[in-house]
Design an enzyme around this catalytic site. Sequence first.
Site: not given
Lengths: 337, 320, 184
Positions: A37, A193, A223, A316
């Site tokens: 991550y 988020h 990104r 997810y």
Amino acid sequence: MLQLNPVQTFRDDFTYRNSPSAIQRFPFPFPQDEYRYSVNIEPHNGGPAGSVYEHWFDIDEHYLSEIRERAIVLKQDPARCQVRPHMRLAAWDTLEMLMEHFSQDYPEHFTLIRQGNDWMWINRPLEIEQRFRFGDDDSLPLAPFEYITRQAQGDWAMLDQRDGDLFMDGGIITGPADWSLDFDLGMSFKEWHGPVPLAHELGVFDRALKYLCNIQVDRPARRLNWTISINPLMDQSPENYHAWGASRATITPDNVARKVHLRVELQGLHRLPRSHALLFPIRTYLISLQDLVSQPGWGKRLRRVLMTLPPELVDYKGLTRYIGTIIDWLEPWDRDD
Amino acid sequence: MTQTRHRVRVSAVARLGPSIREIHLEPLEGDHLPAFSPGSHVVMELPLGEHVLRNAYSLTSSPFERSRYAIAVRRQPDSRGGSRWIHDELVPGRQLRIEAPNNYFPIRAPADGAPLLLIAGGIGITPFMSLLRARRPDSGPMSLHYAFRDRVDTAYLAELKRLLGSDLHTYESTAGERLDPASLLAAQHLGTQVAVCGPAAMIEAVRAKAAALGWPEQRVLYERFSAPAGGTPFRVRLQRSGRSIAVSSEETLLEALERAQVPVRSLCRAGVCGECRTDLLGGEAEHQDLFLSDQEKTAQCAVMPCVSRACAGGELLLDL
Amino acid sequence: MSRIFYSKPSYSPVSPQPHSRHHLIIADASGAARAAKLQAACAGPNTVLLIAPADARLPEAELREPRELADRLSALIAQLPAGTSCYLFGRESFIWPAAIRLQDLGTARSQIHVERCGPMVRDVLCIHCKTRMHDVTDTLVCCDGCDLLLWNYDHFSRRHGAYMGFQVNAEQADDTPVAEALSS
């Protein structure tokens, strides 16, 4: 000169295909052989000619198909485009930024002529020639944000900045990877988020927010984000989950190469100059597994990333039912040479 | 990454008072300068003798005007030469370089229709001008409280009267008029945003009174009208290159590093953006920035060279 | 790896804020008792707005419908001092839209203090047909509009005052978890 494909579909018969050059320029998002991550935000100040990073806003061969797909979604569900009233100036900022960059970067397709506030916009692929007054909502056939983003690939959100936070206060979201503008409208940075499981320390949000709030005019950031789609389904929305959800249970060793697509979002963050809001383009690229493995090293790397993906993220991203089938199918590309 | 630079030409120099000049800048390439939001500044490169001084100035022109920028500069007797150079040397036709606008003081109402209370001290009026010059009938309520020494040497008074009418309140200290933050703040209603720009003492007074009156921190926006530049001289040593550089009382640590051609990324030059954050390996810094956390400041593990210096008599060791 | 839903509010008991020049207390019927208690604890000037249907038997309730509150707040905001603290008591479907309304009028988030009162129920918004189900008590709910069985997801919209509901068995019809009572 950029060649545009004739219209293909992101639904029903799924005629969407990548040309060899689209496959070559696909923004493959994995810098290493395991999942890690990271916030991975970097300055967005150009890239190699022909790459998706070359211009602020990438236009590619799928332009006409995506424009048509957007129109279909908006006709079914107008709530996919919403702008809160205080974002009016930000909407005009967006229109100006897109028109300036499209006409500079793709002059064969777009032209902007300005005399004071009297503007003329020419979009040749869509056969549009529009005269209007900059700043005058009534001089355009649609509100300024919807008007220009219906002529642009990718989803677009406008983030208002106030009290040291960002708010999801406008957008046109017809090709989301599982989030709803209608539900998230007005949310703060951390709230929208909300459903994202986060590895490591939670301070990651605060650092990212501080960085984003300090983005300045003419210094955009970008990104990459990724997930998996079954079929080249652009509208992977929660609104239509009841219609597309079942496709996740259809993956077999025989169809995995054709049906499973790596879905990569090139997310930009641009300071809108007059409103001081942020423009947040989310440009989605889809590539089938069979096309992906045509590029050296990509099949092996994707397999290794999937094998090291934490279970919370597998869940997810909605991969639970078929991640094993993908990993098995990719095995031949992951043998020692 | 380097900041986008724009070449501009001085198109006019206007006298706003005996010691205040407004400078108009036109683009040399193309018809348009970048659009900006109220409260933005540009960093201008001033070629002073052998070295280039980089000073930040608030944009005072309307954000809707893209064919030119305006800035206003007061002659500072104790300046490092920037304001003196602008007053004495800068004439129409002169070419300069500026960086694209930045905004660390975004002045806006917290909601459509919510009131905006602007408080300016002296040349601290400049960041408000772009907002006021773009004011429209539907802009929402705003009022300006403007404190200055004397009417004669004060920028924009006549124009502000025209723009604001009865929403302009002036306080001339030589006439014995005083701006009282306590009574001003006590009279404001829920949802009001205060923005203040002026001397440090004025900002501190407004912030302290607002806190005492129960205002939330976010409803008091402030900008010091000049970053602390200069102070006691000190030395800085660079770990990686082994160099040692003297920082004079006339310059910031960042300027000294730039003068010695040590590459340091920078942006706001005011201790806000975090761009020039540099790891501190030794010595104690006197932190002046608004970016580092209190924890980082106490740990003395990093420094913002654009505003911070060594503690008196000290020396800093940087990871450069 | 932890899973935290930042959109899902968490609550702690609200107390009078020091330094406030005024206390604005807003409650629905389920928050009326807490509002009265807070008012009693406030030293300075205060205003109480109670929004309750006629049958709630709260004589001091002057507003009958939550939508009356929006207009009342627009008028009130220009009379209250900037240093006002706002307190909201009641169901999530009531307190959060009211908090958003206050923010849309310029109130800062740090001035707004909310406390959830009443039974452990949620409003759920069906993301597919946008029908709203009130007072949902379980992790699953059948949509009144489109009849799909919805998962009562921990993603909360303050603007809607509701949690997101999406079809729980969209991927495989027979893959349905057992409904459980909500615990938070």
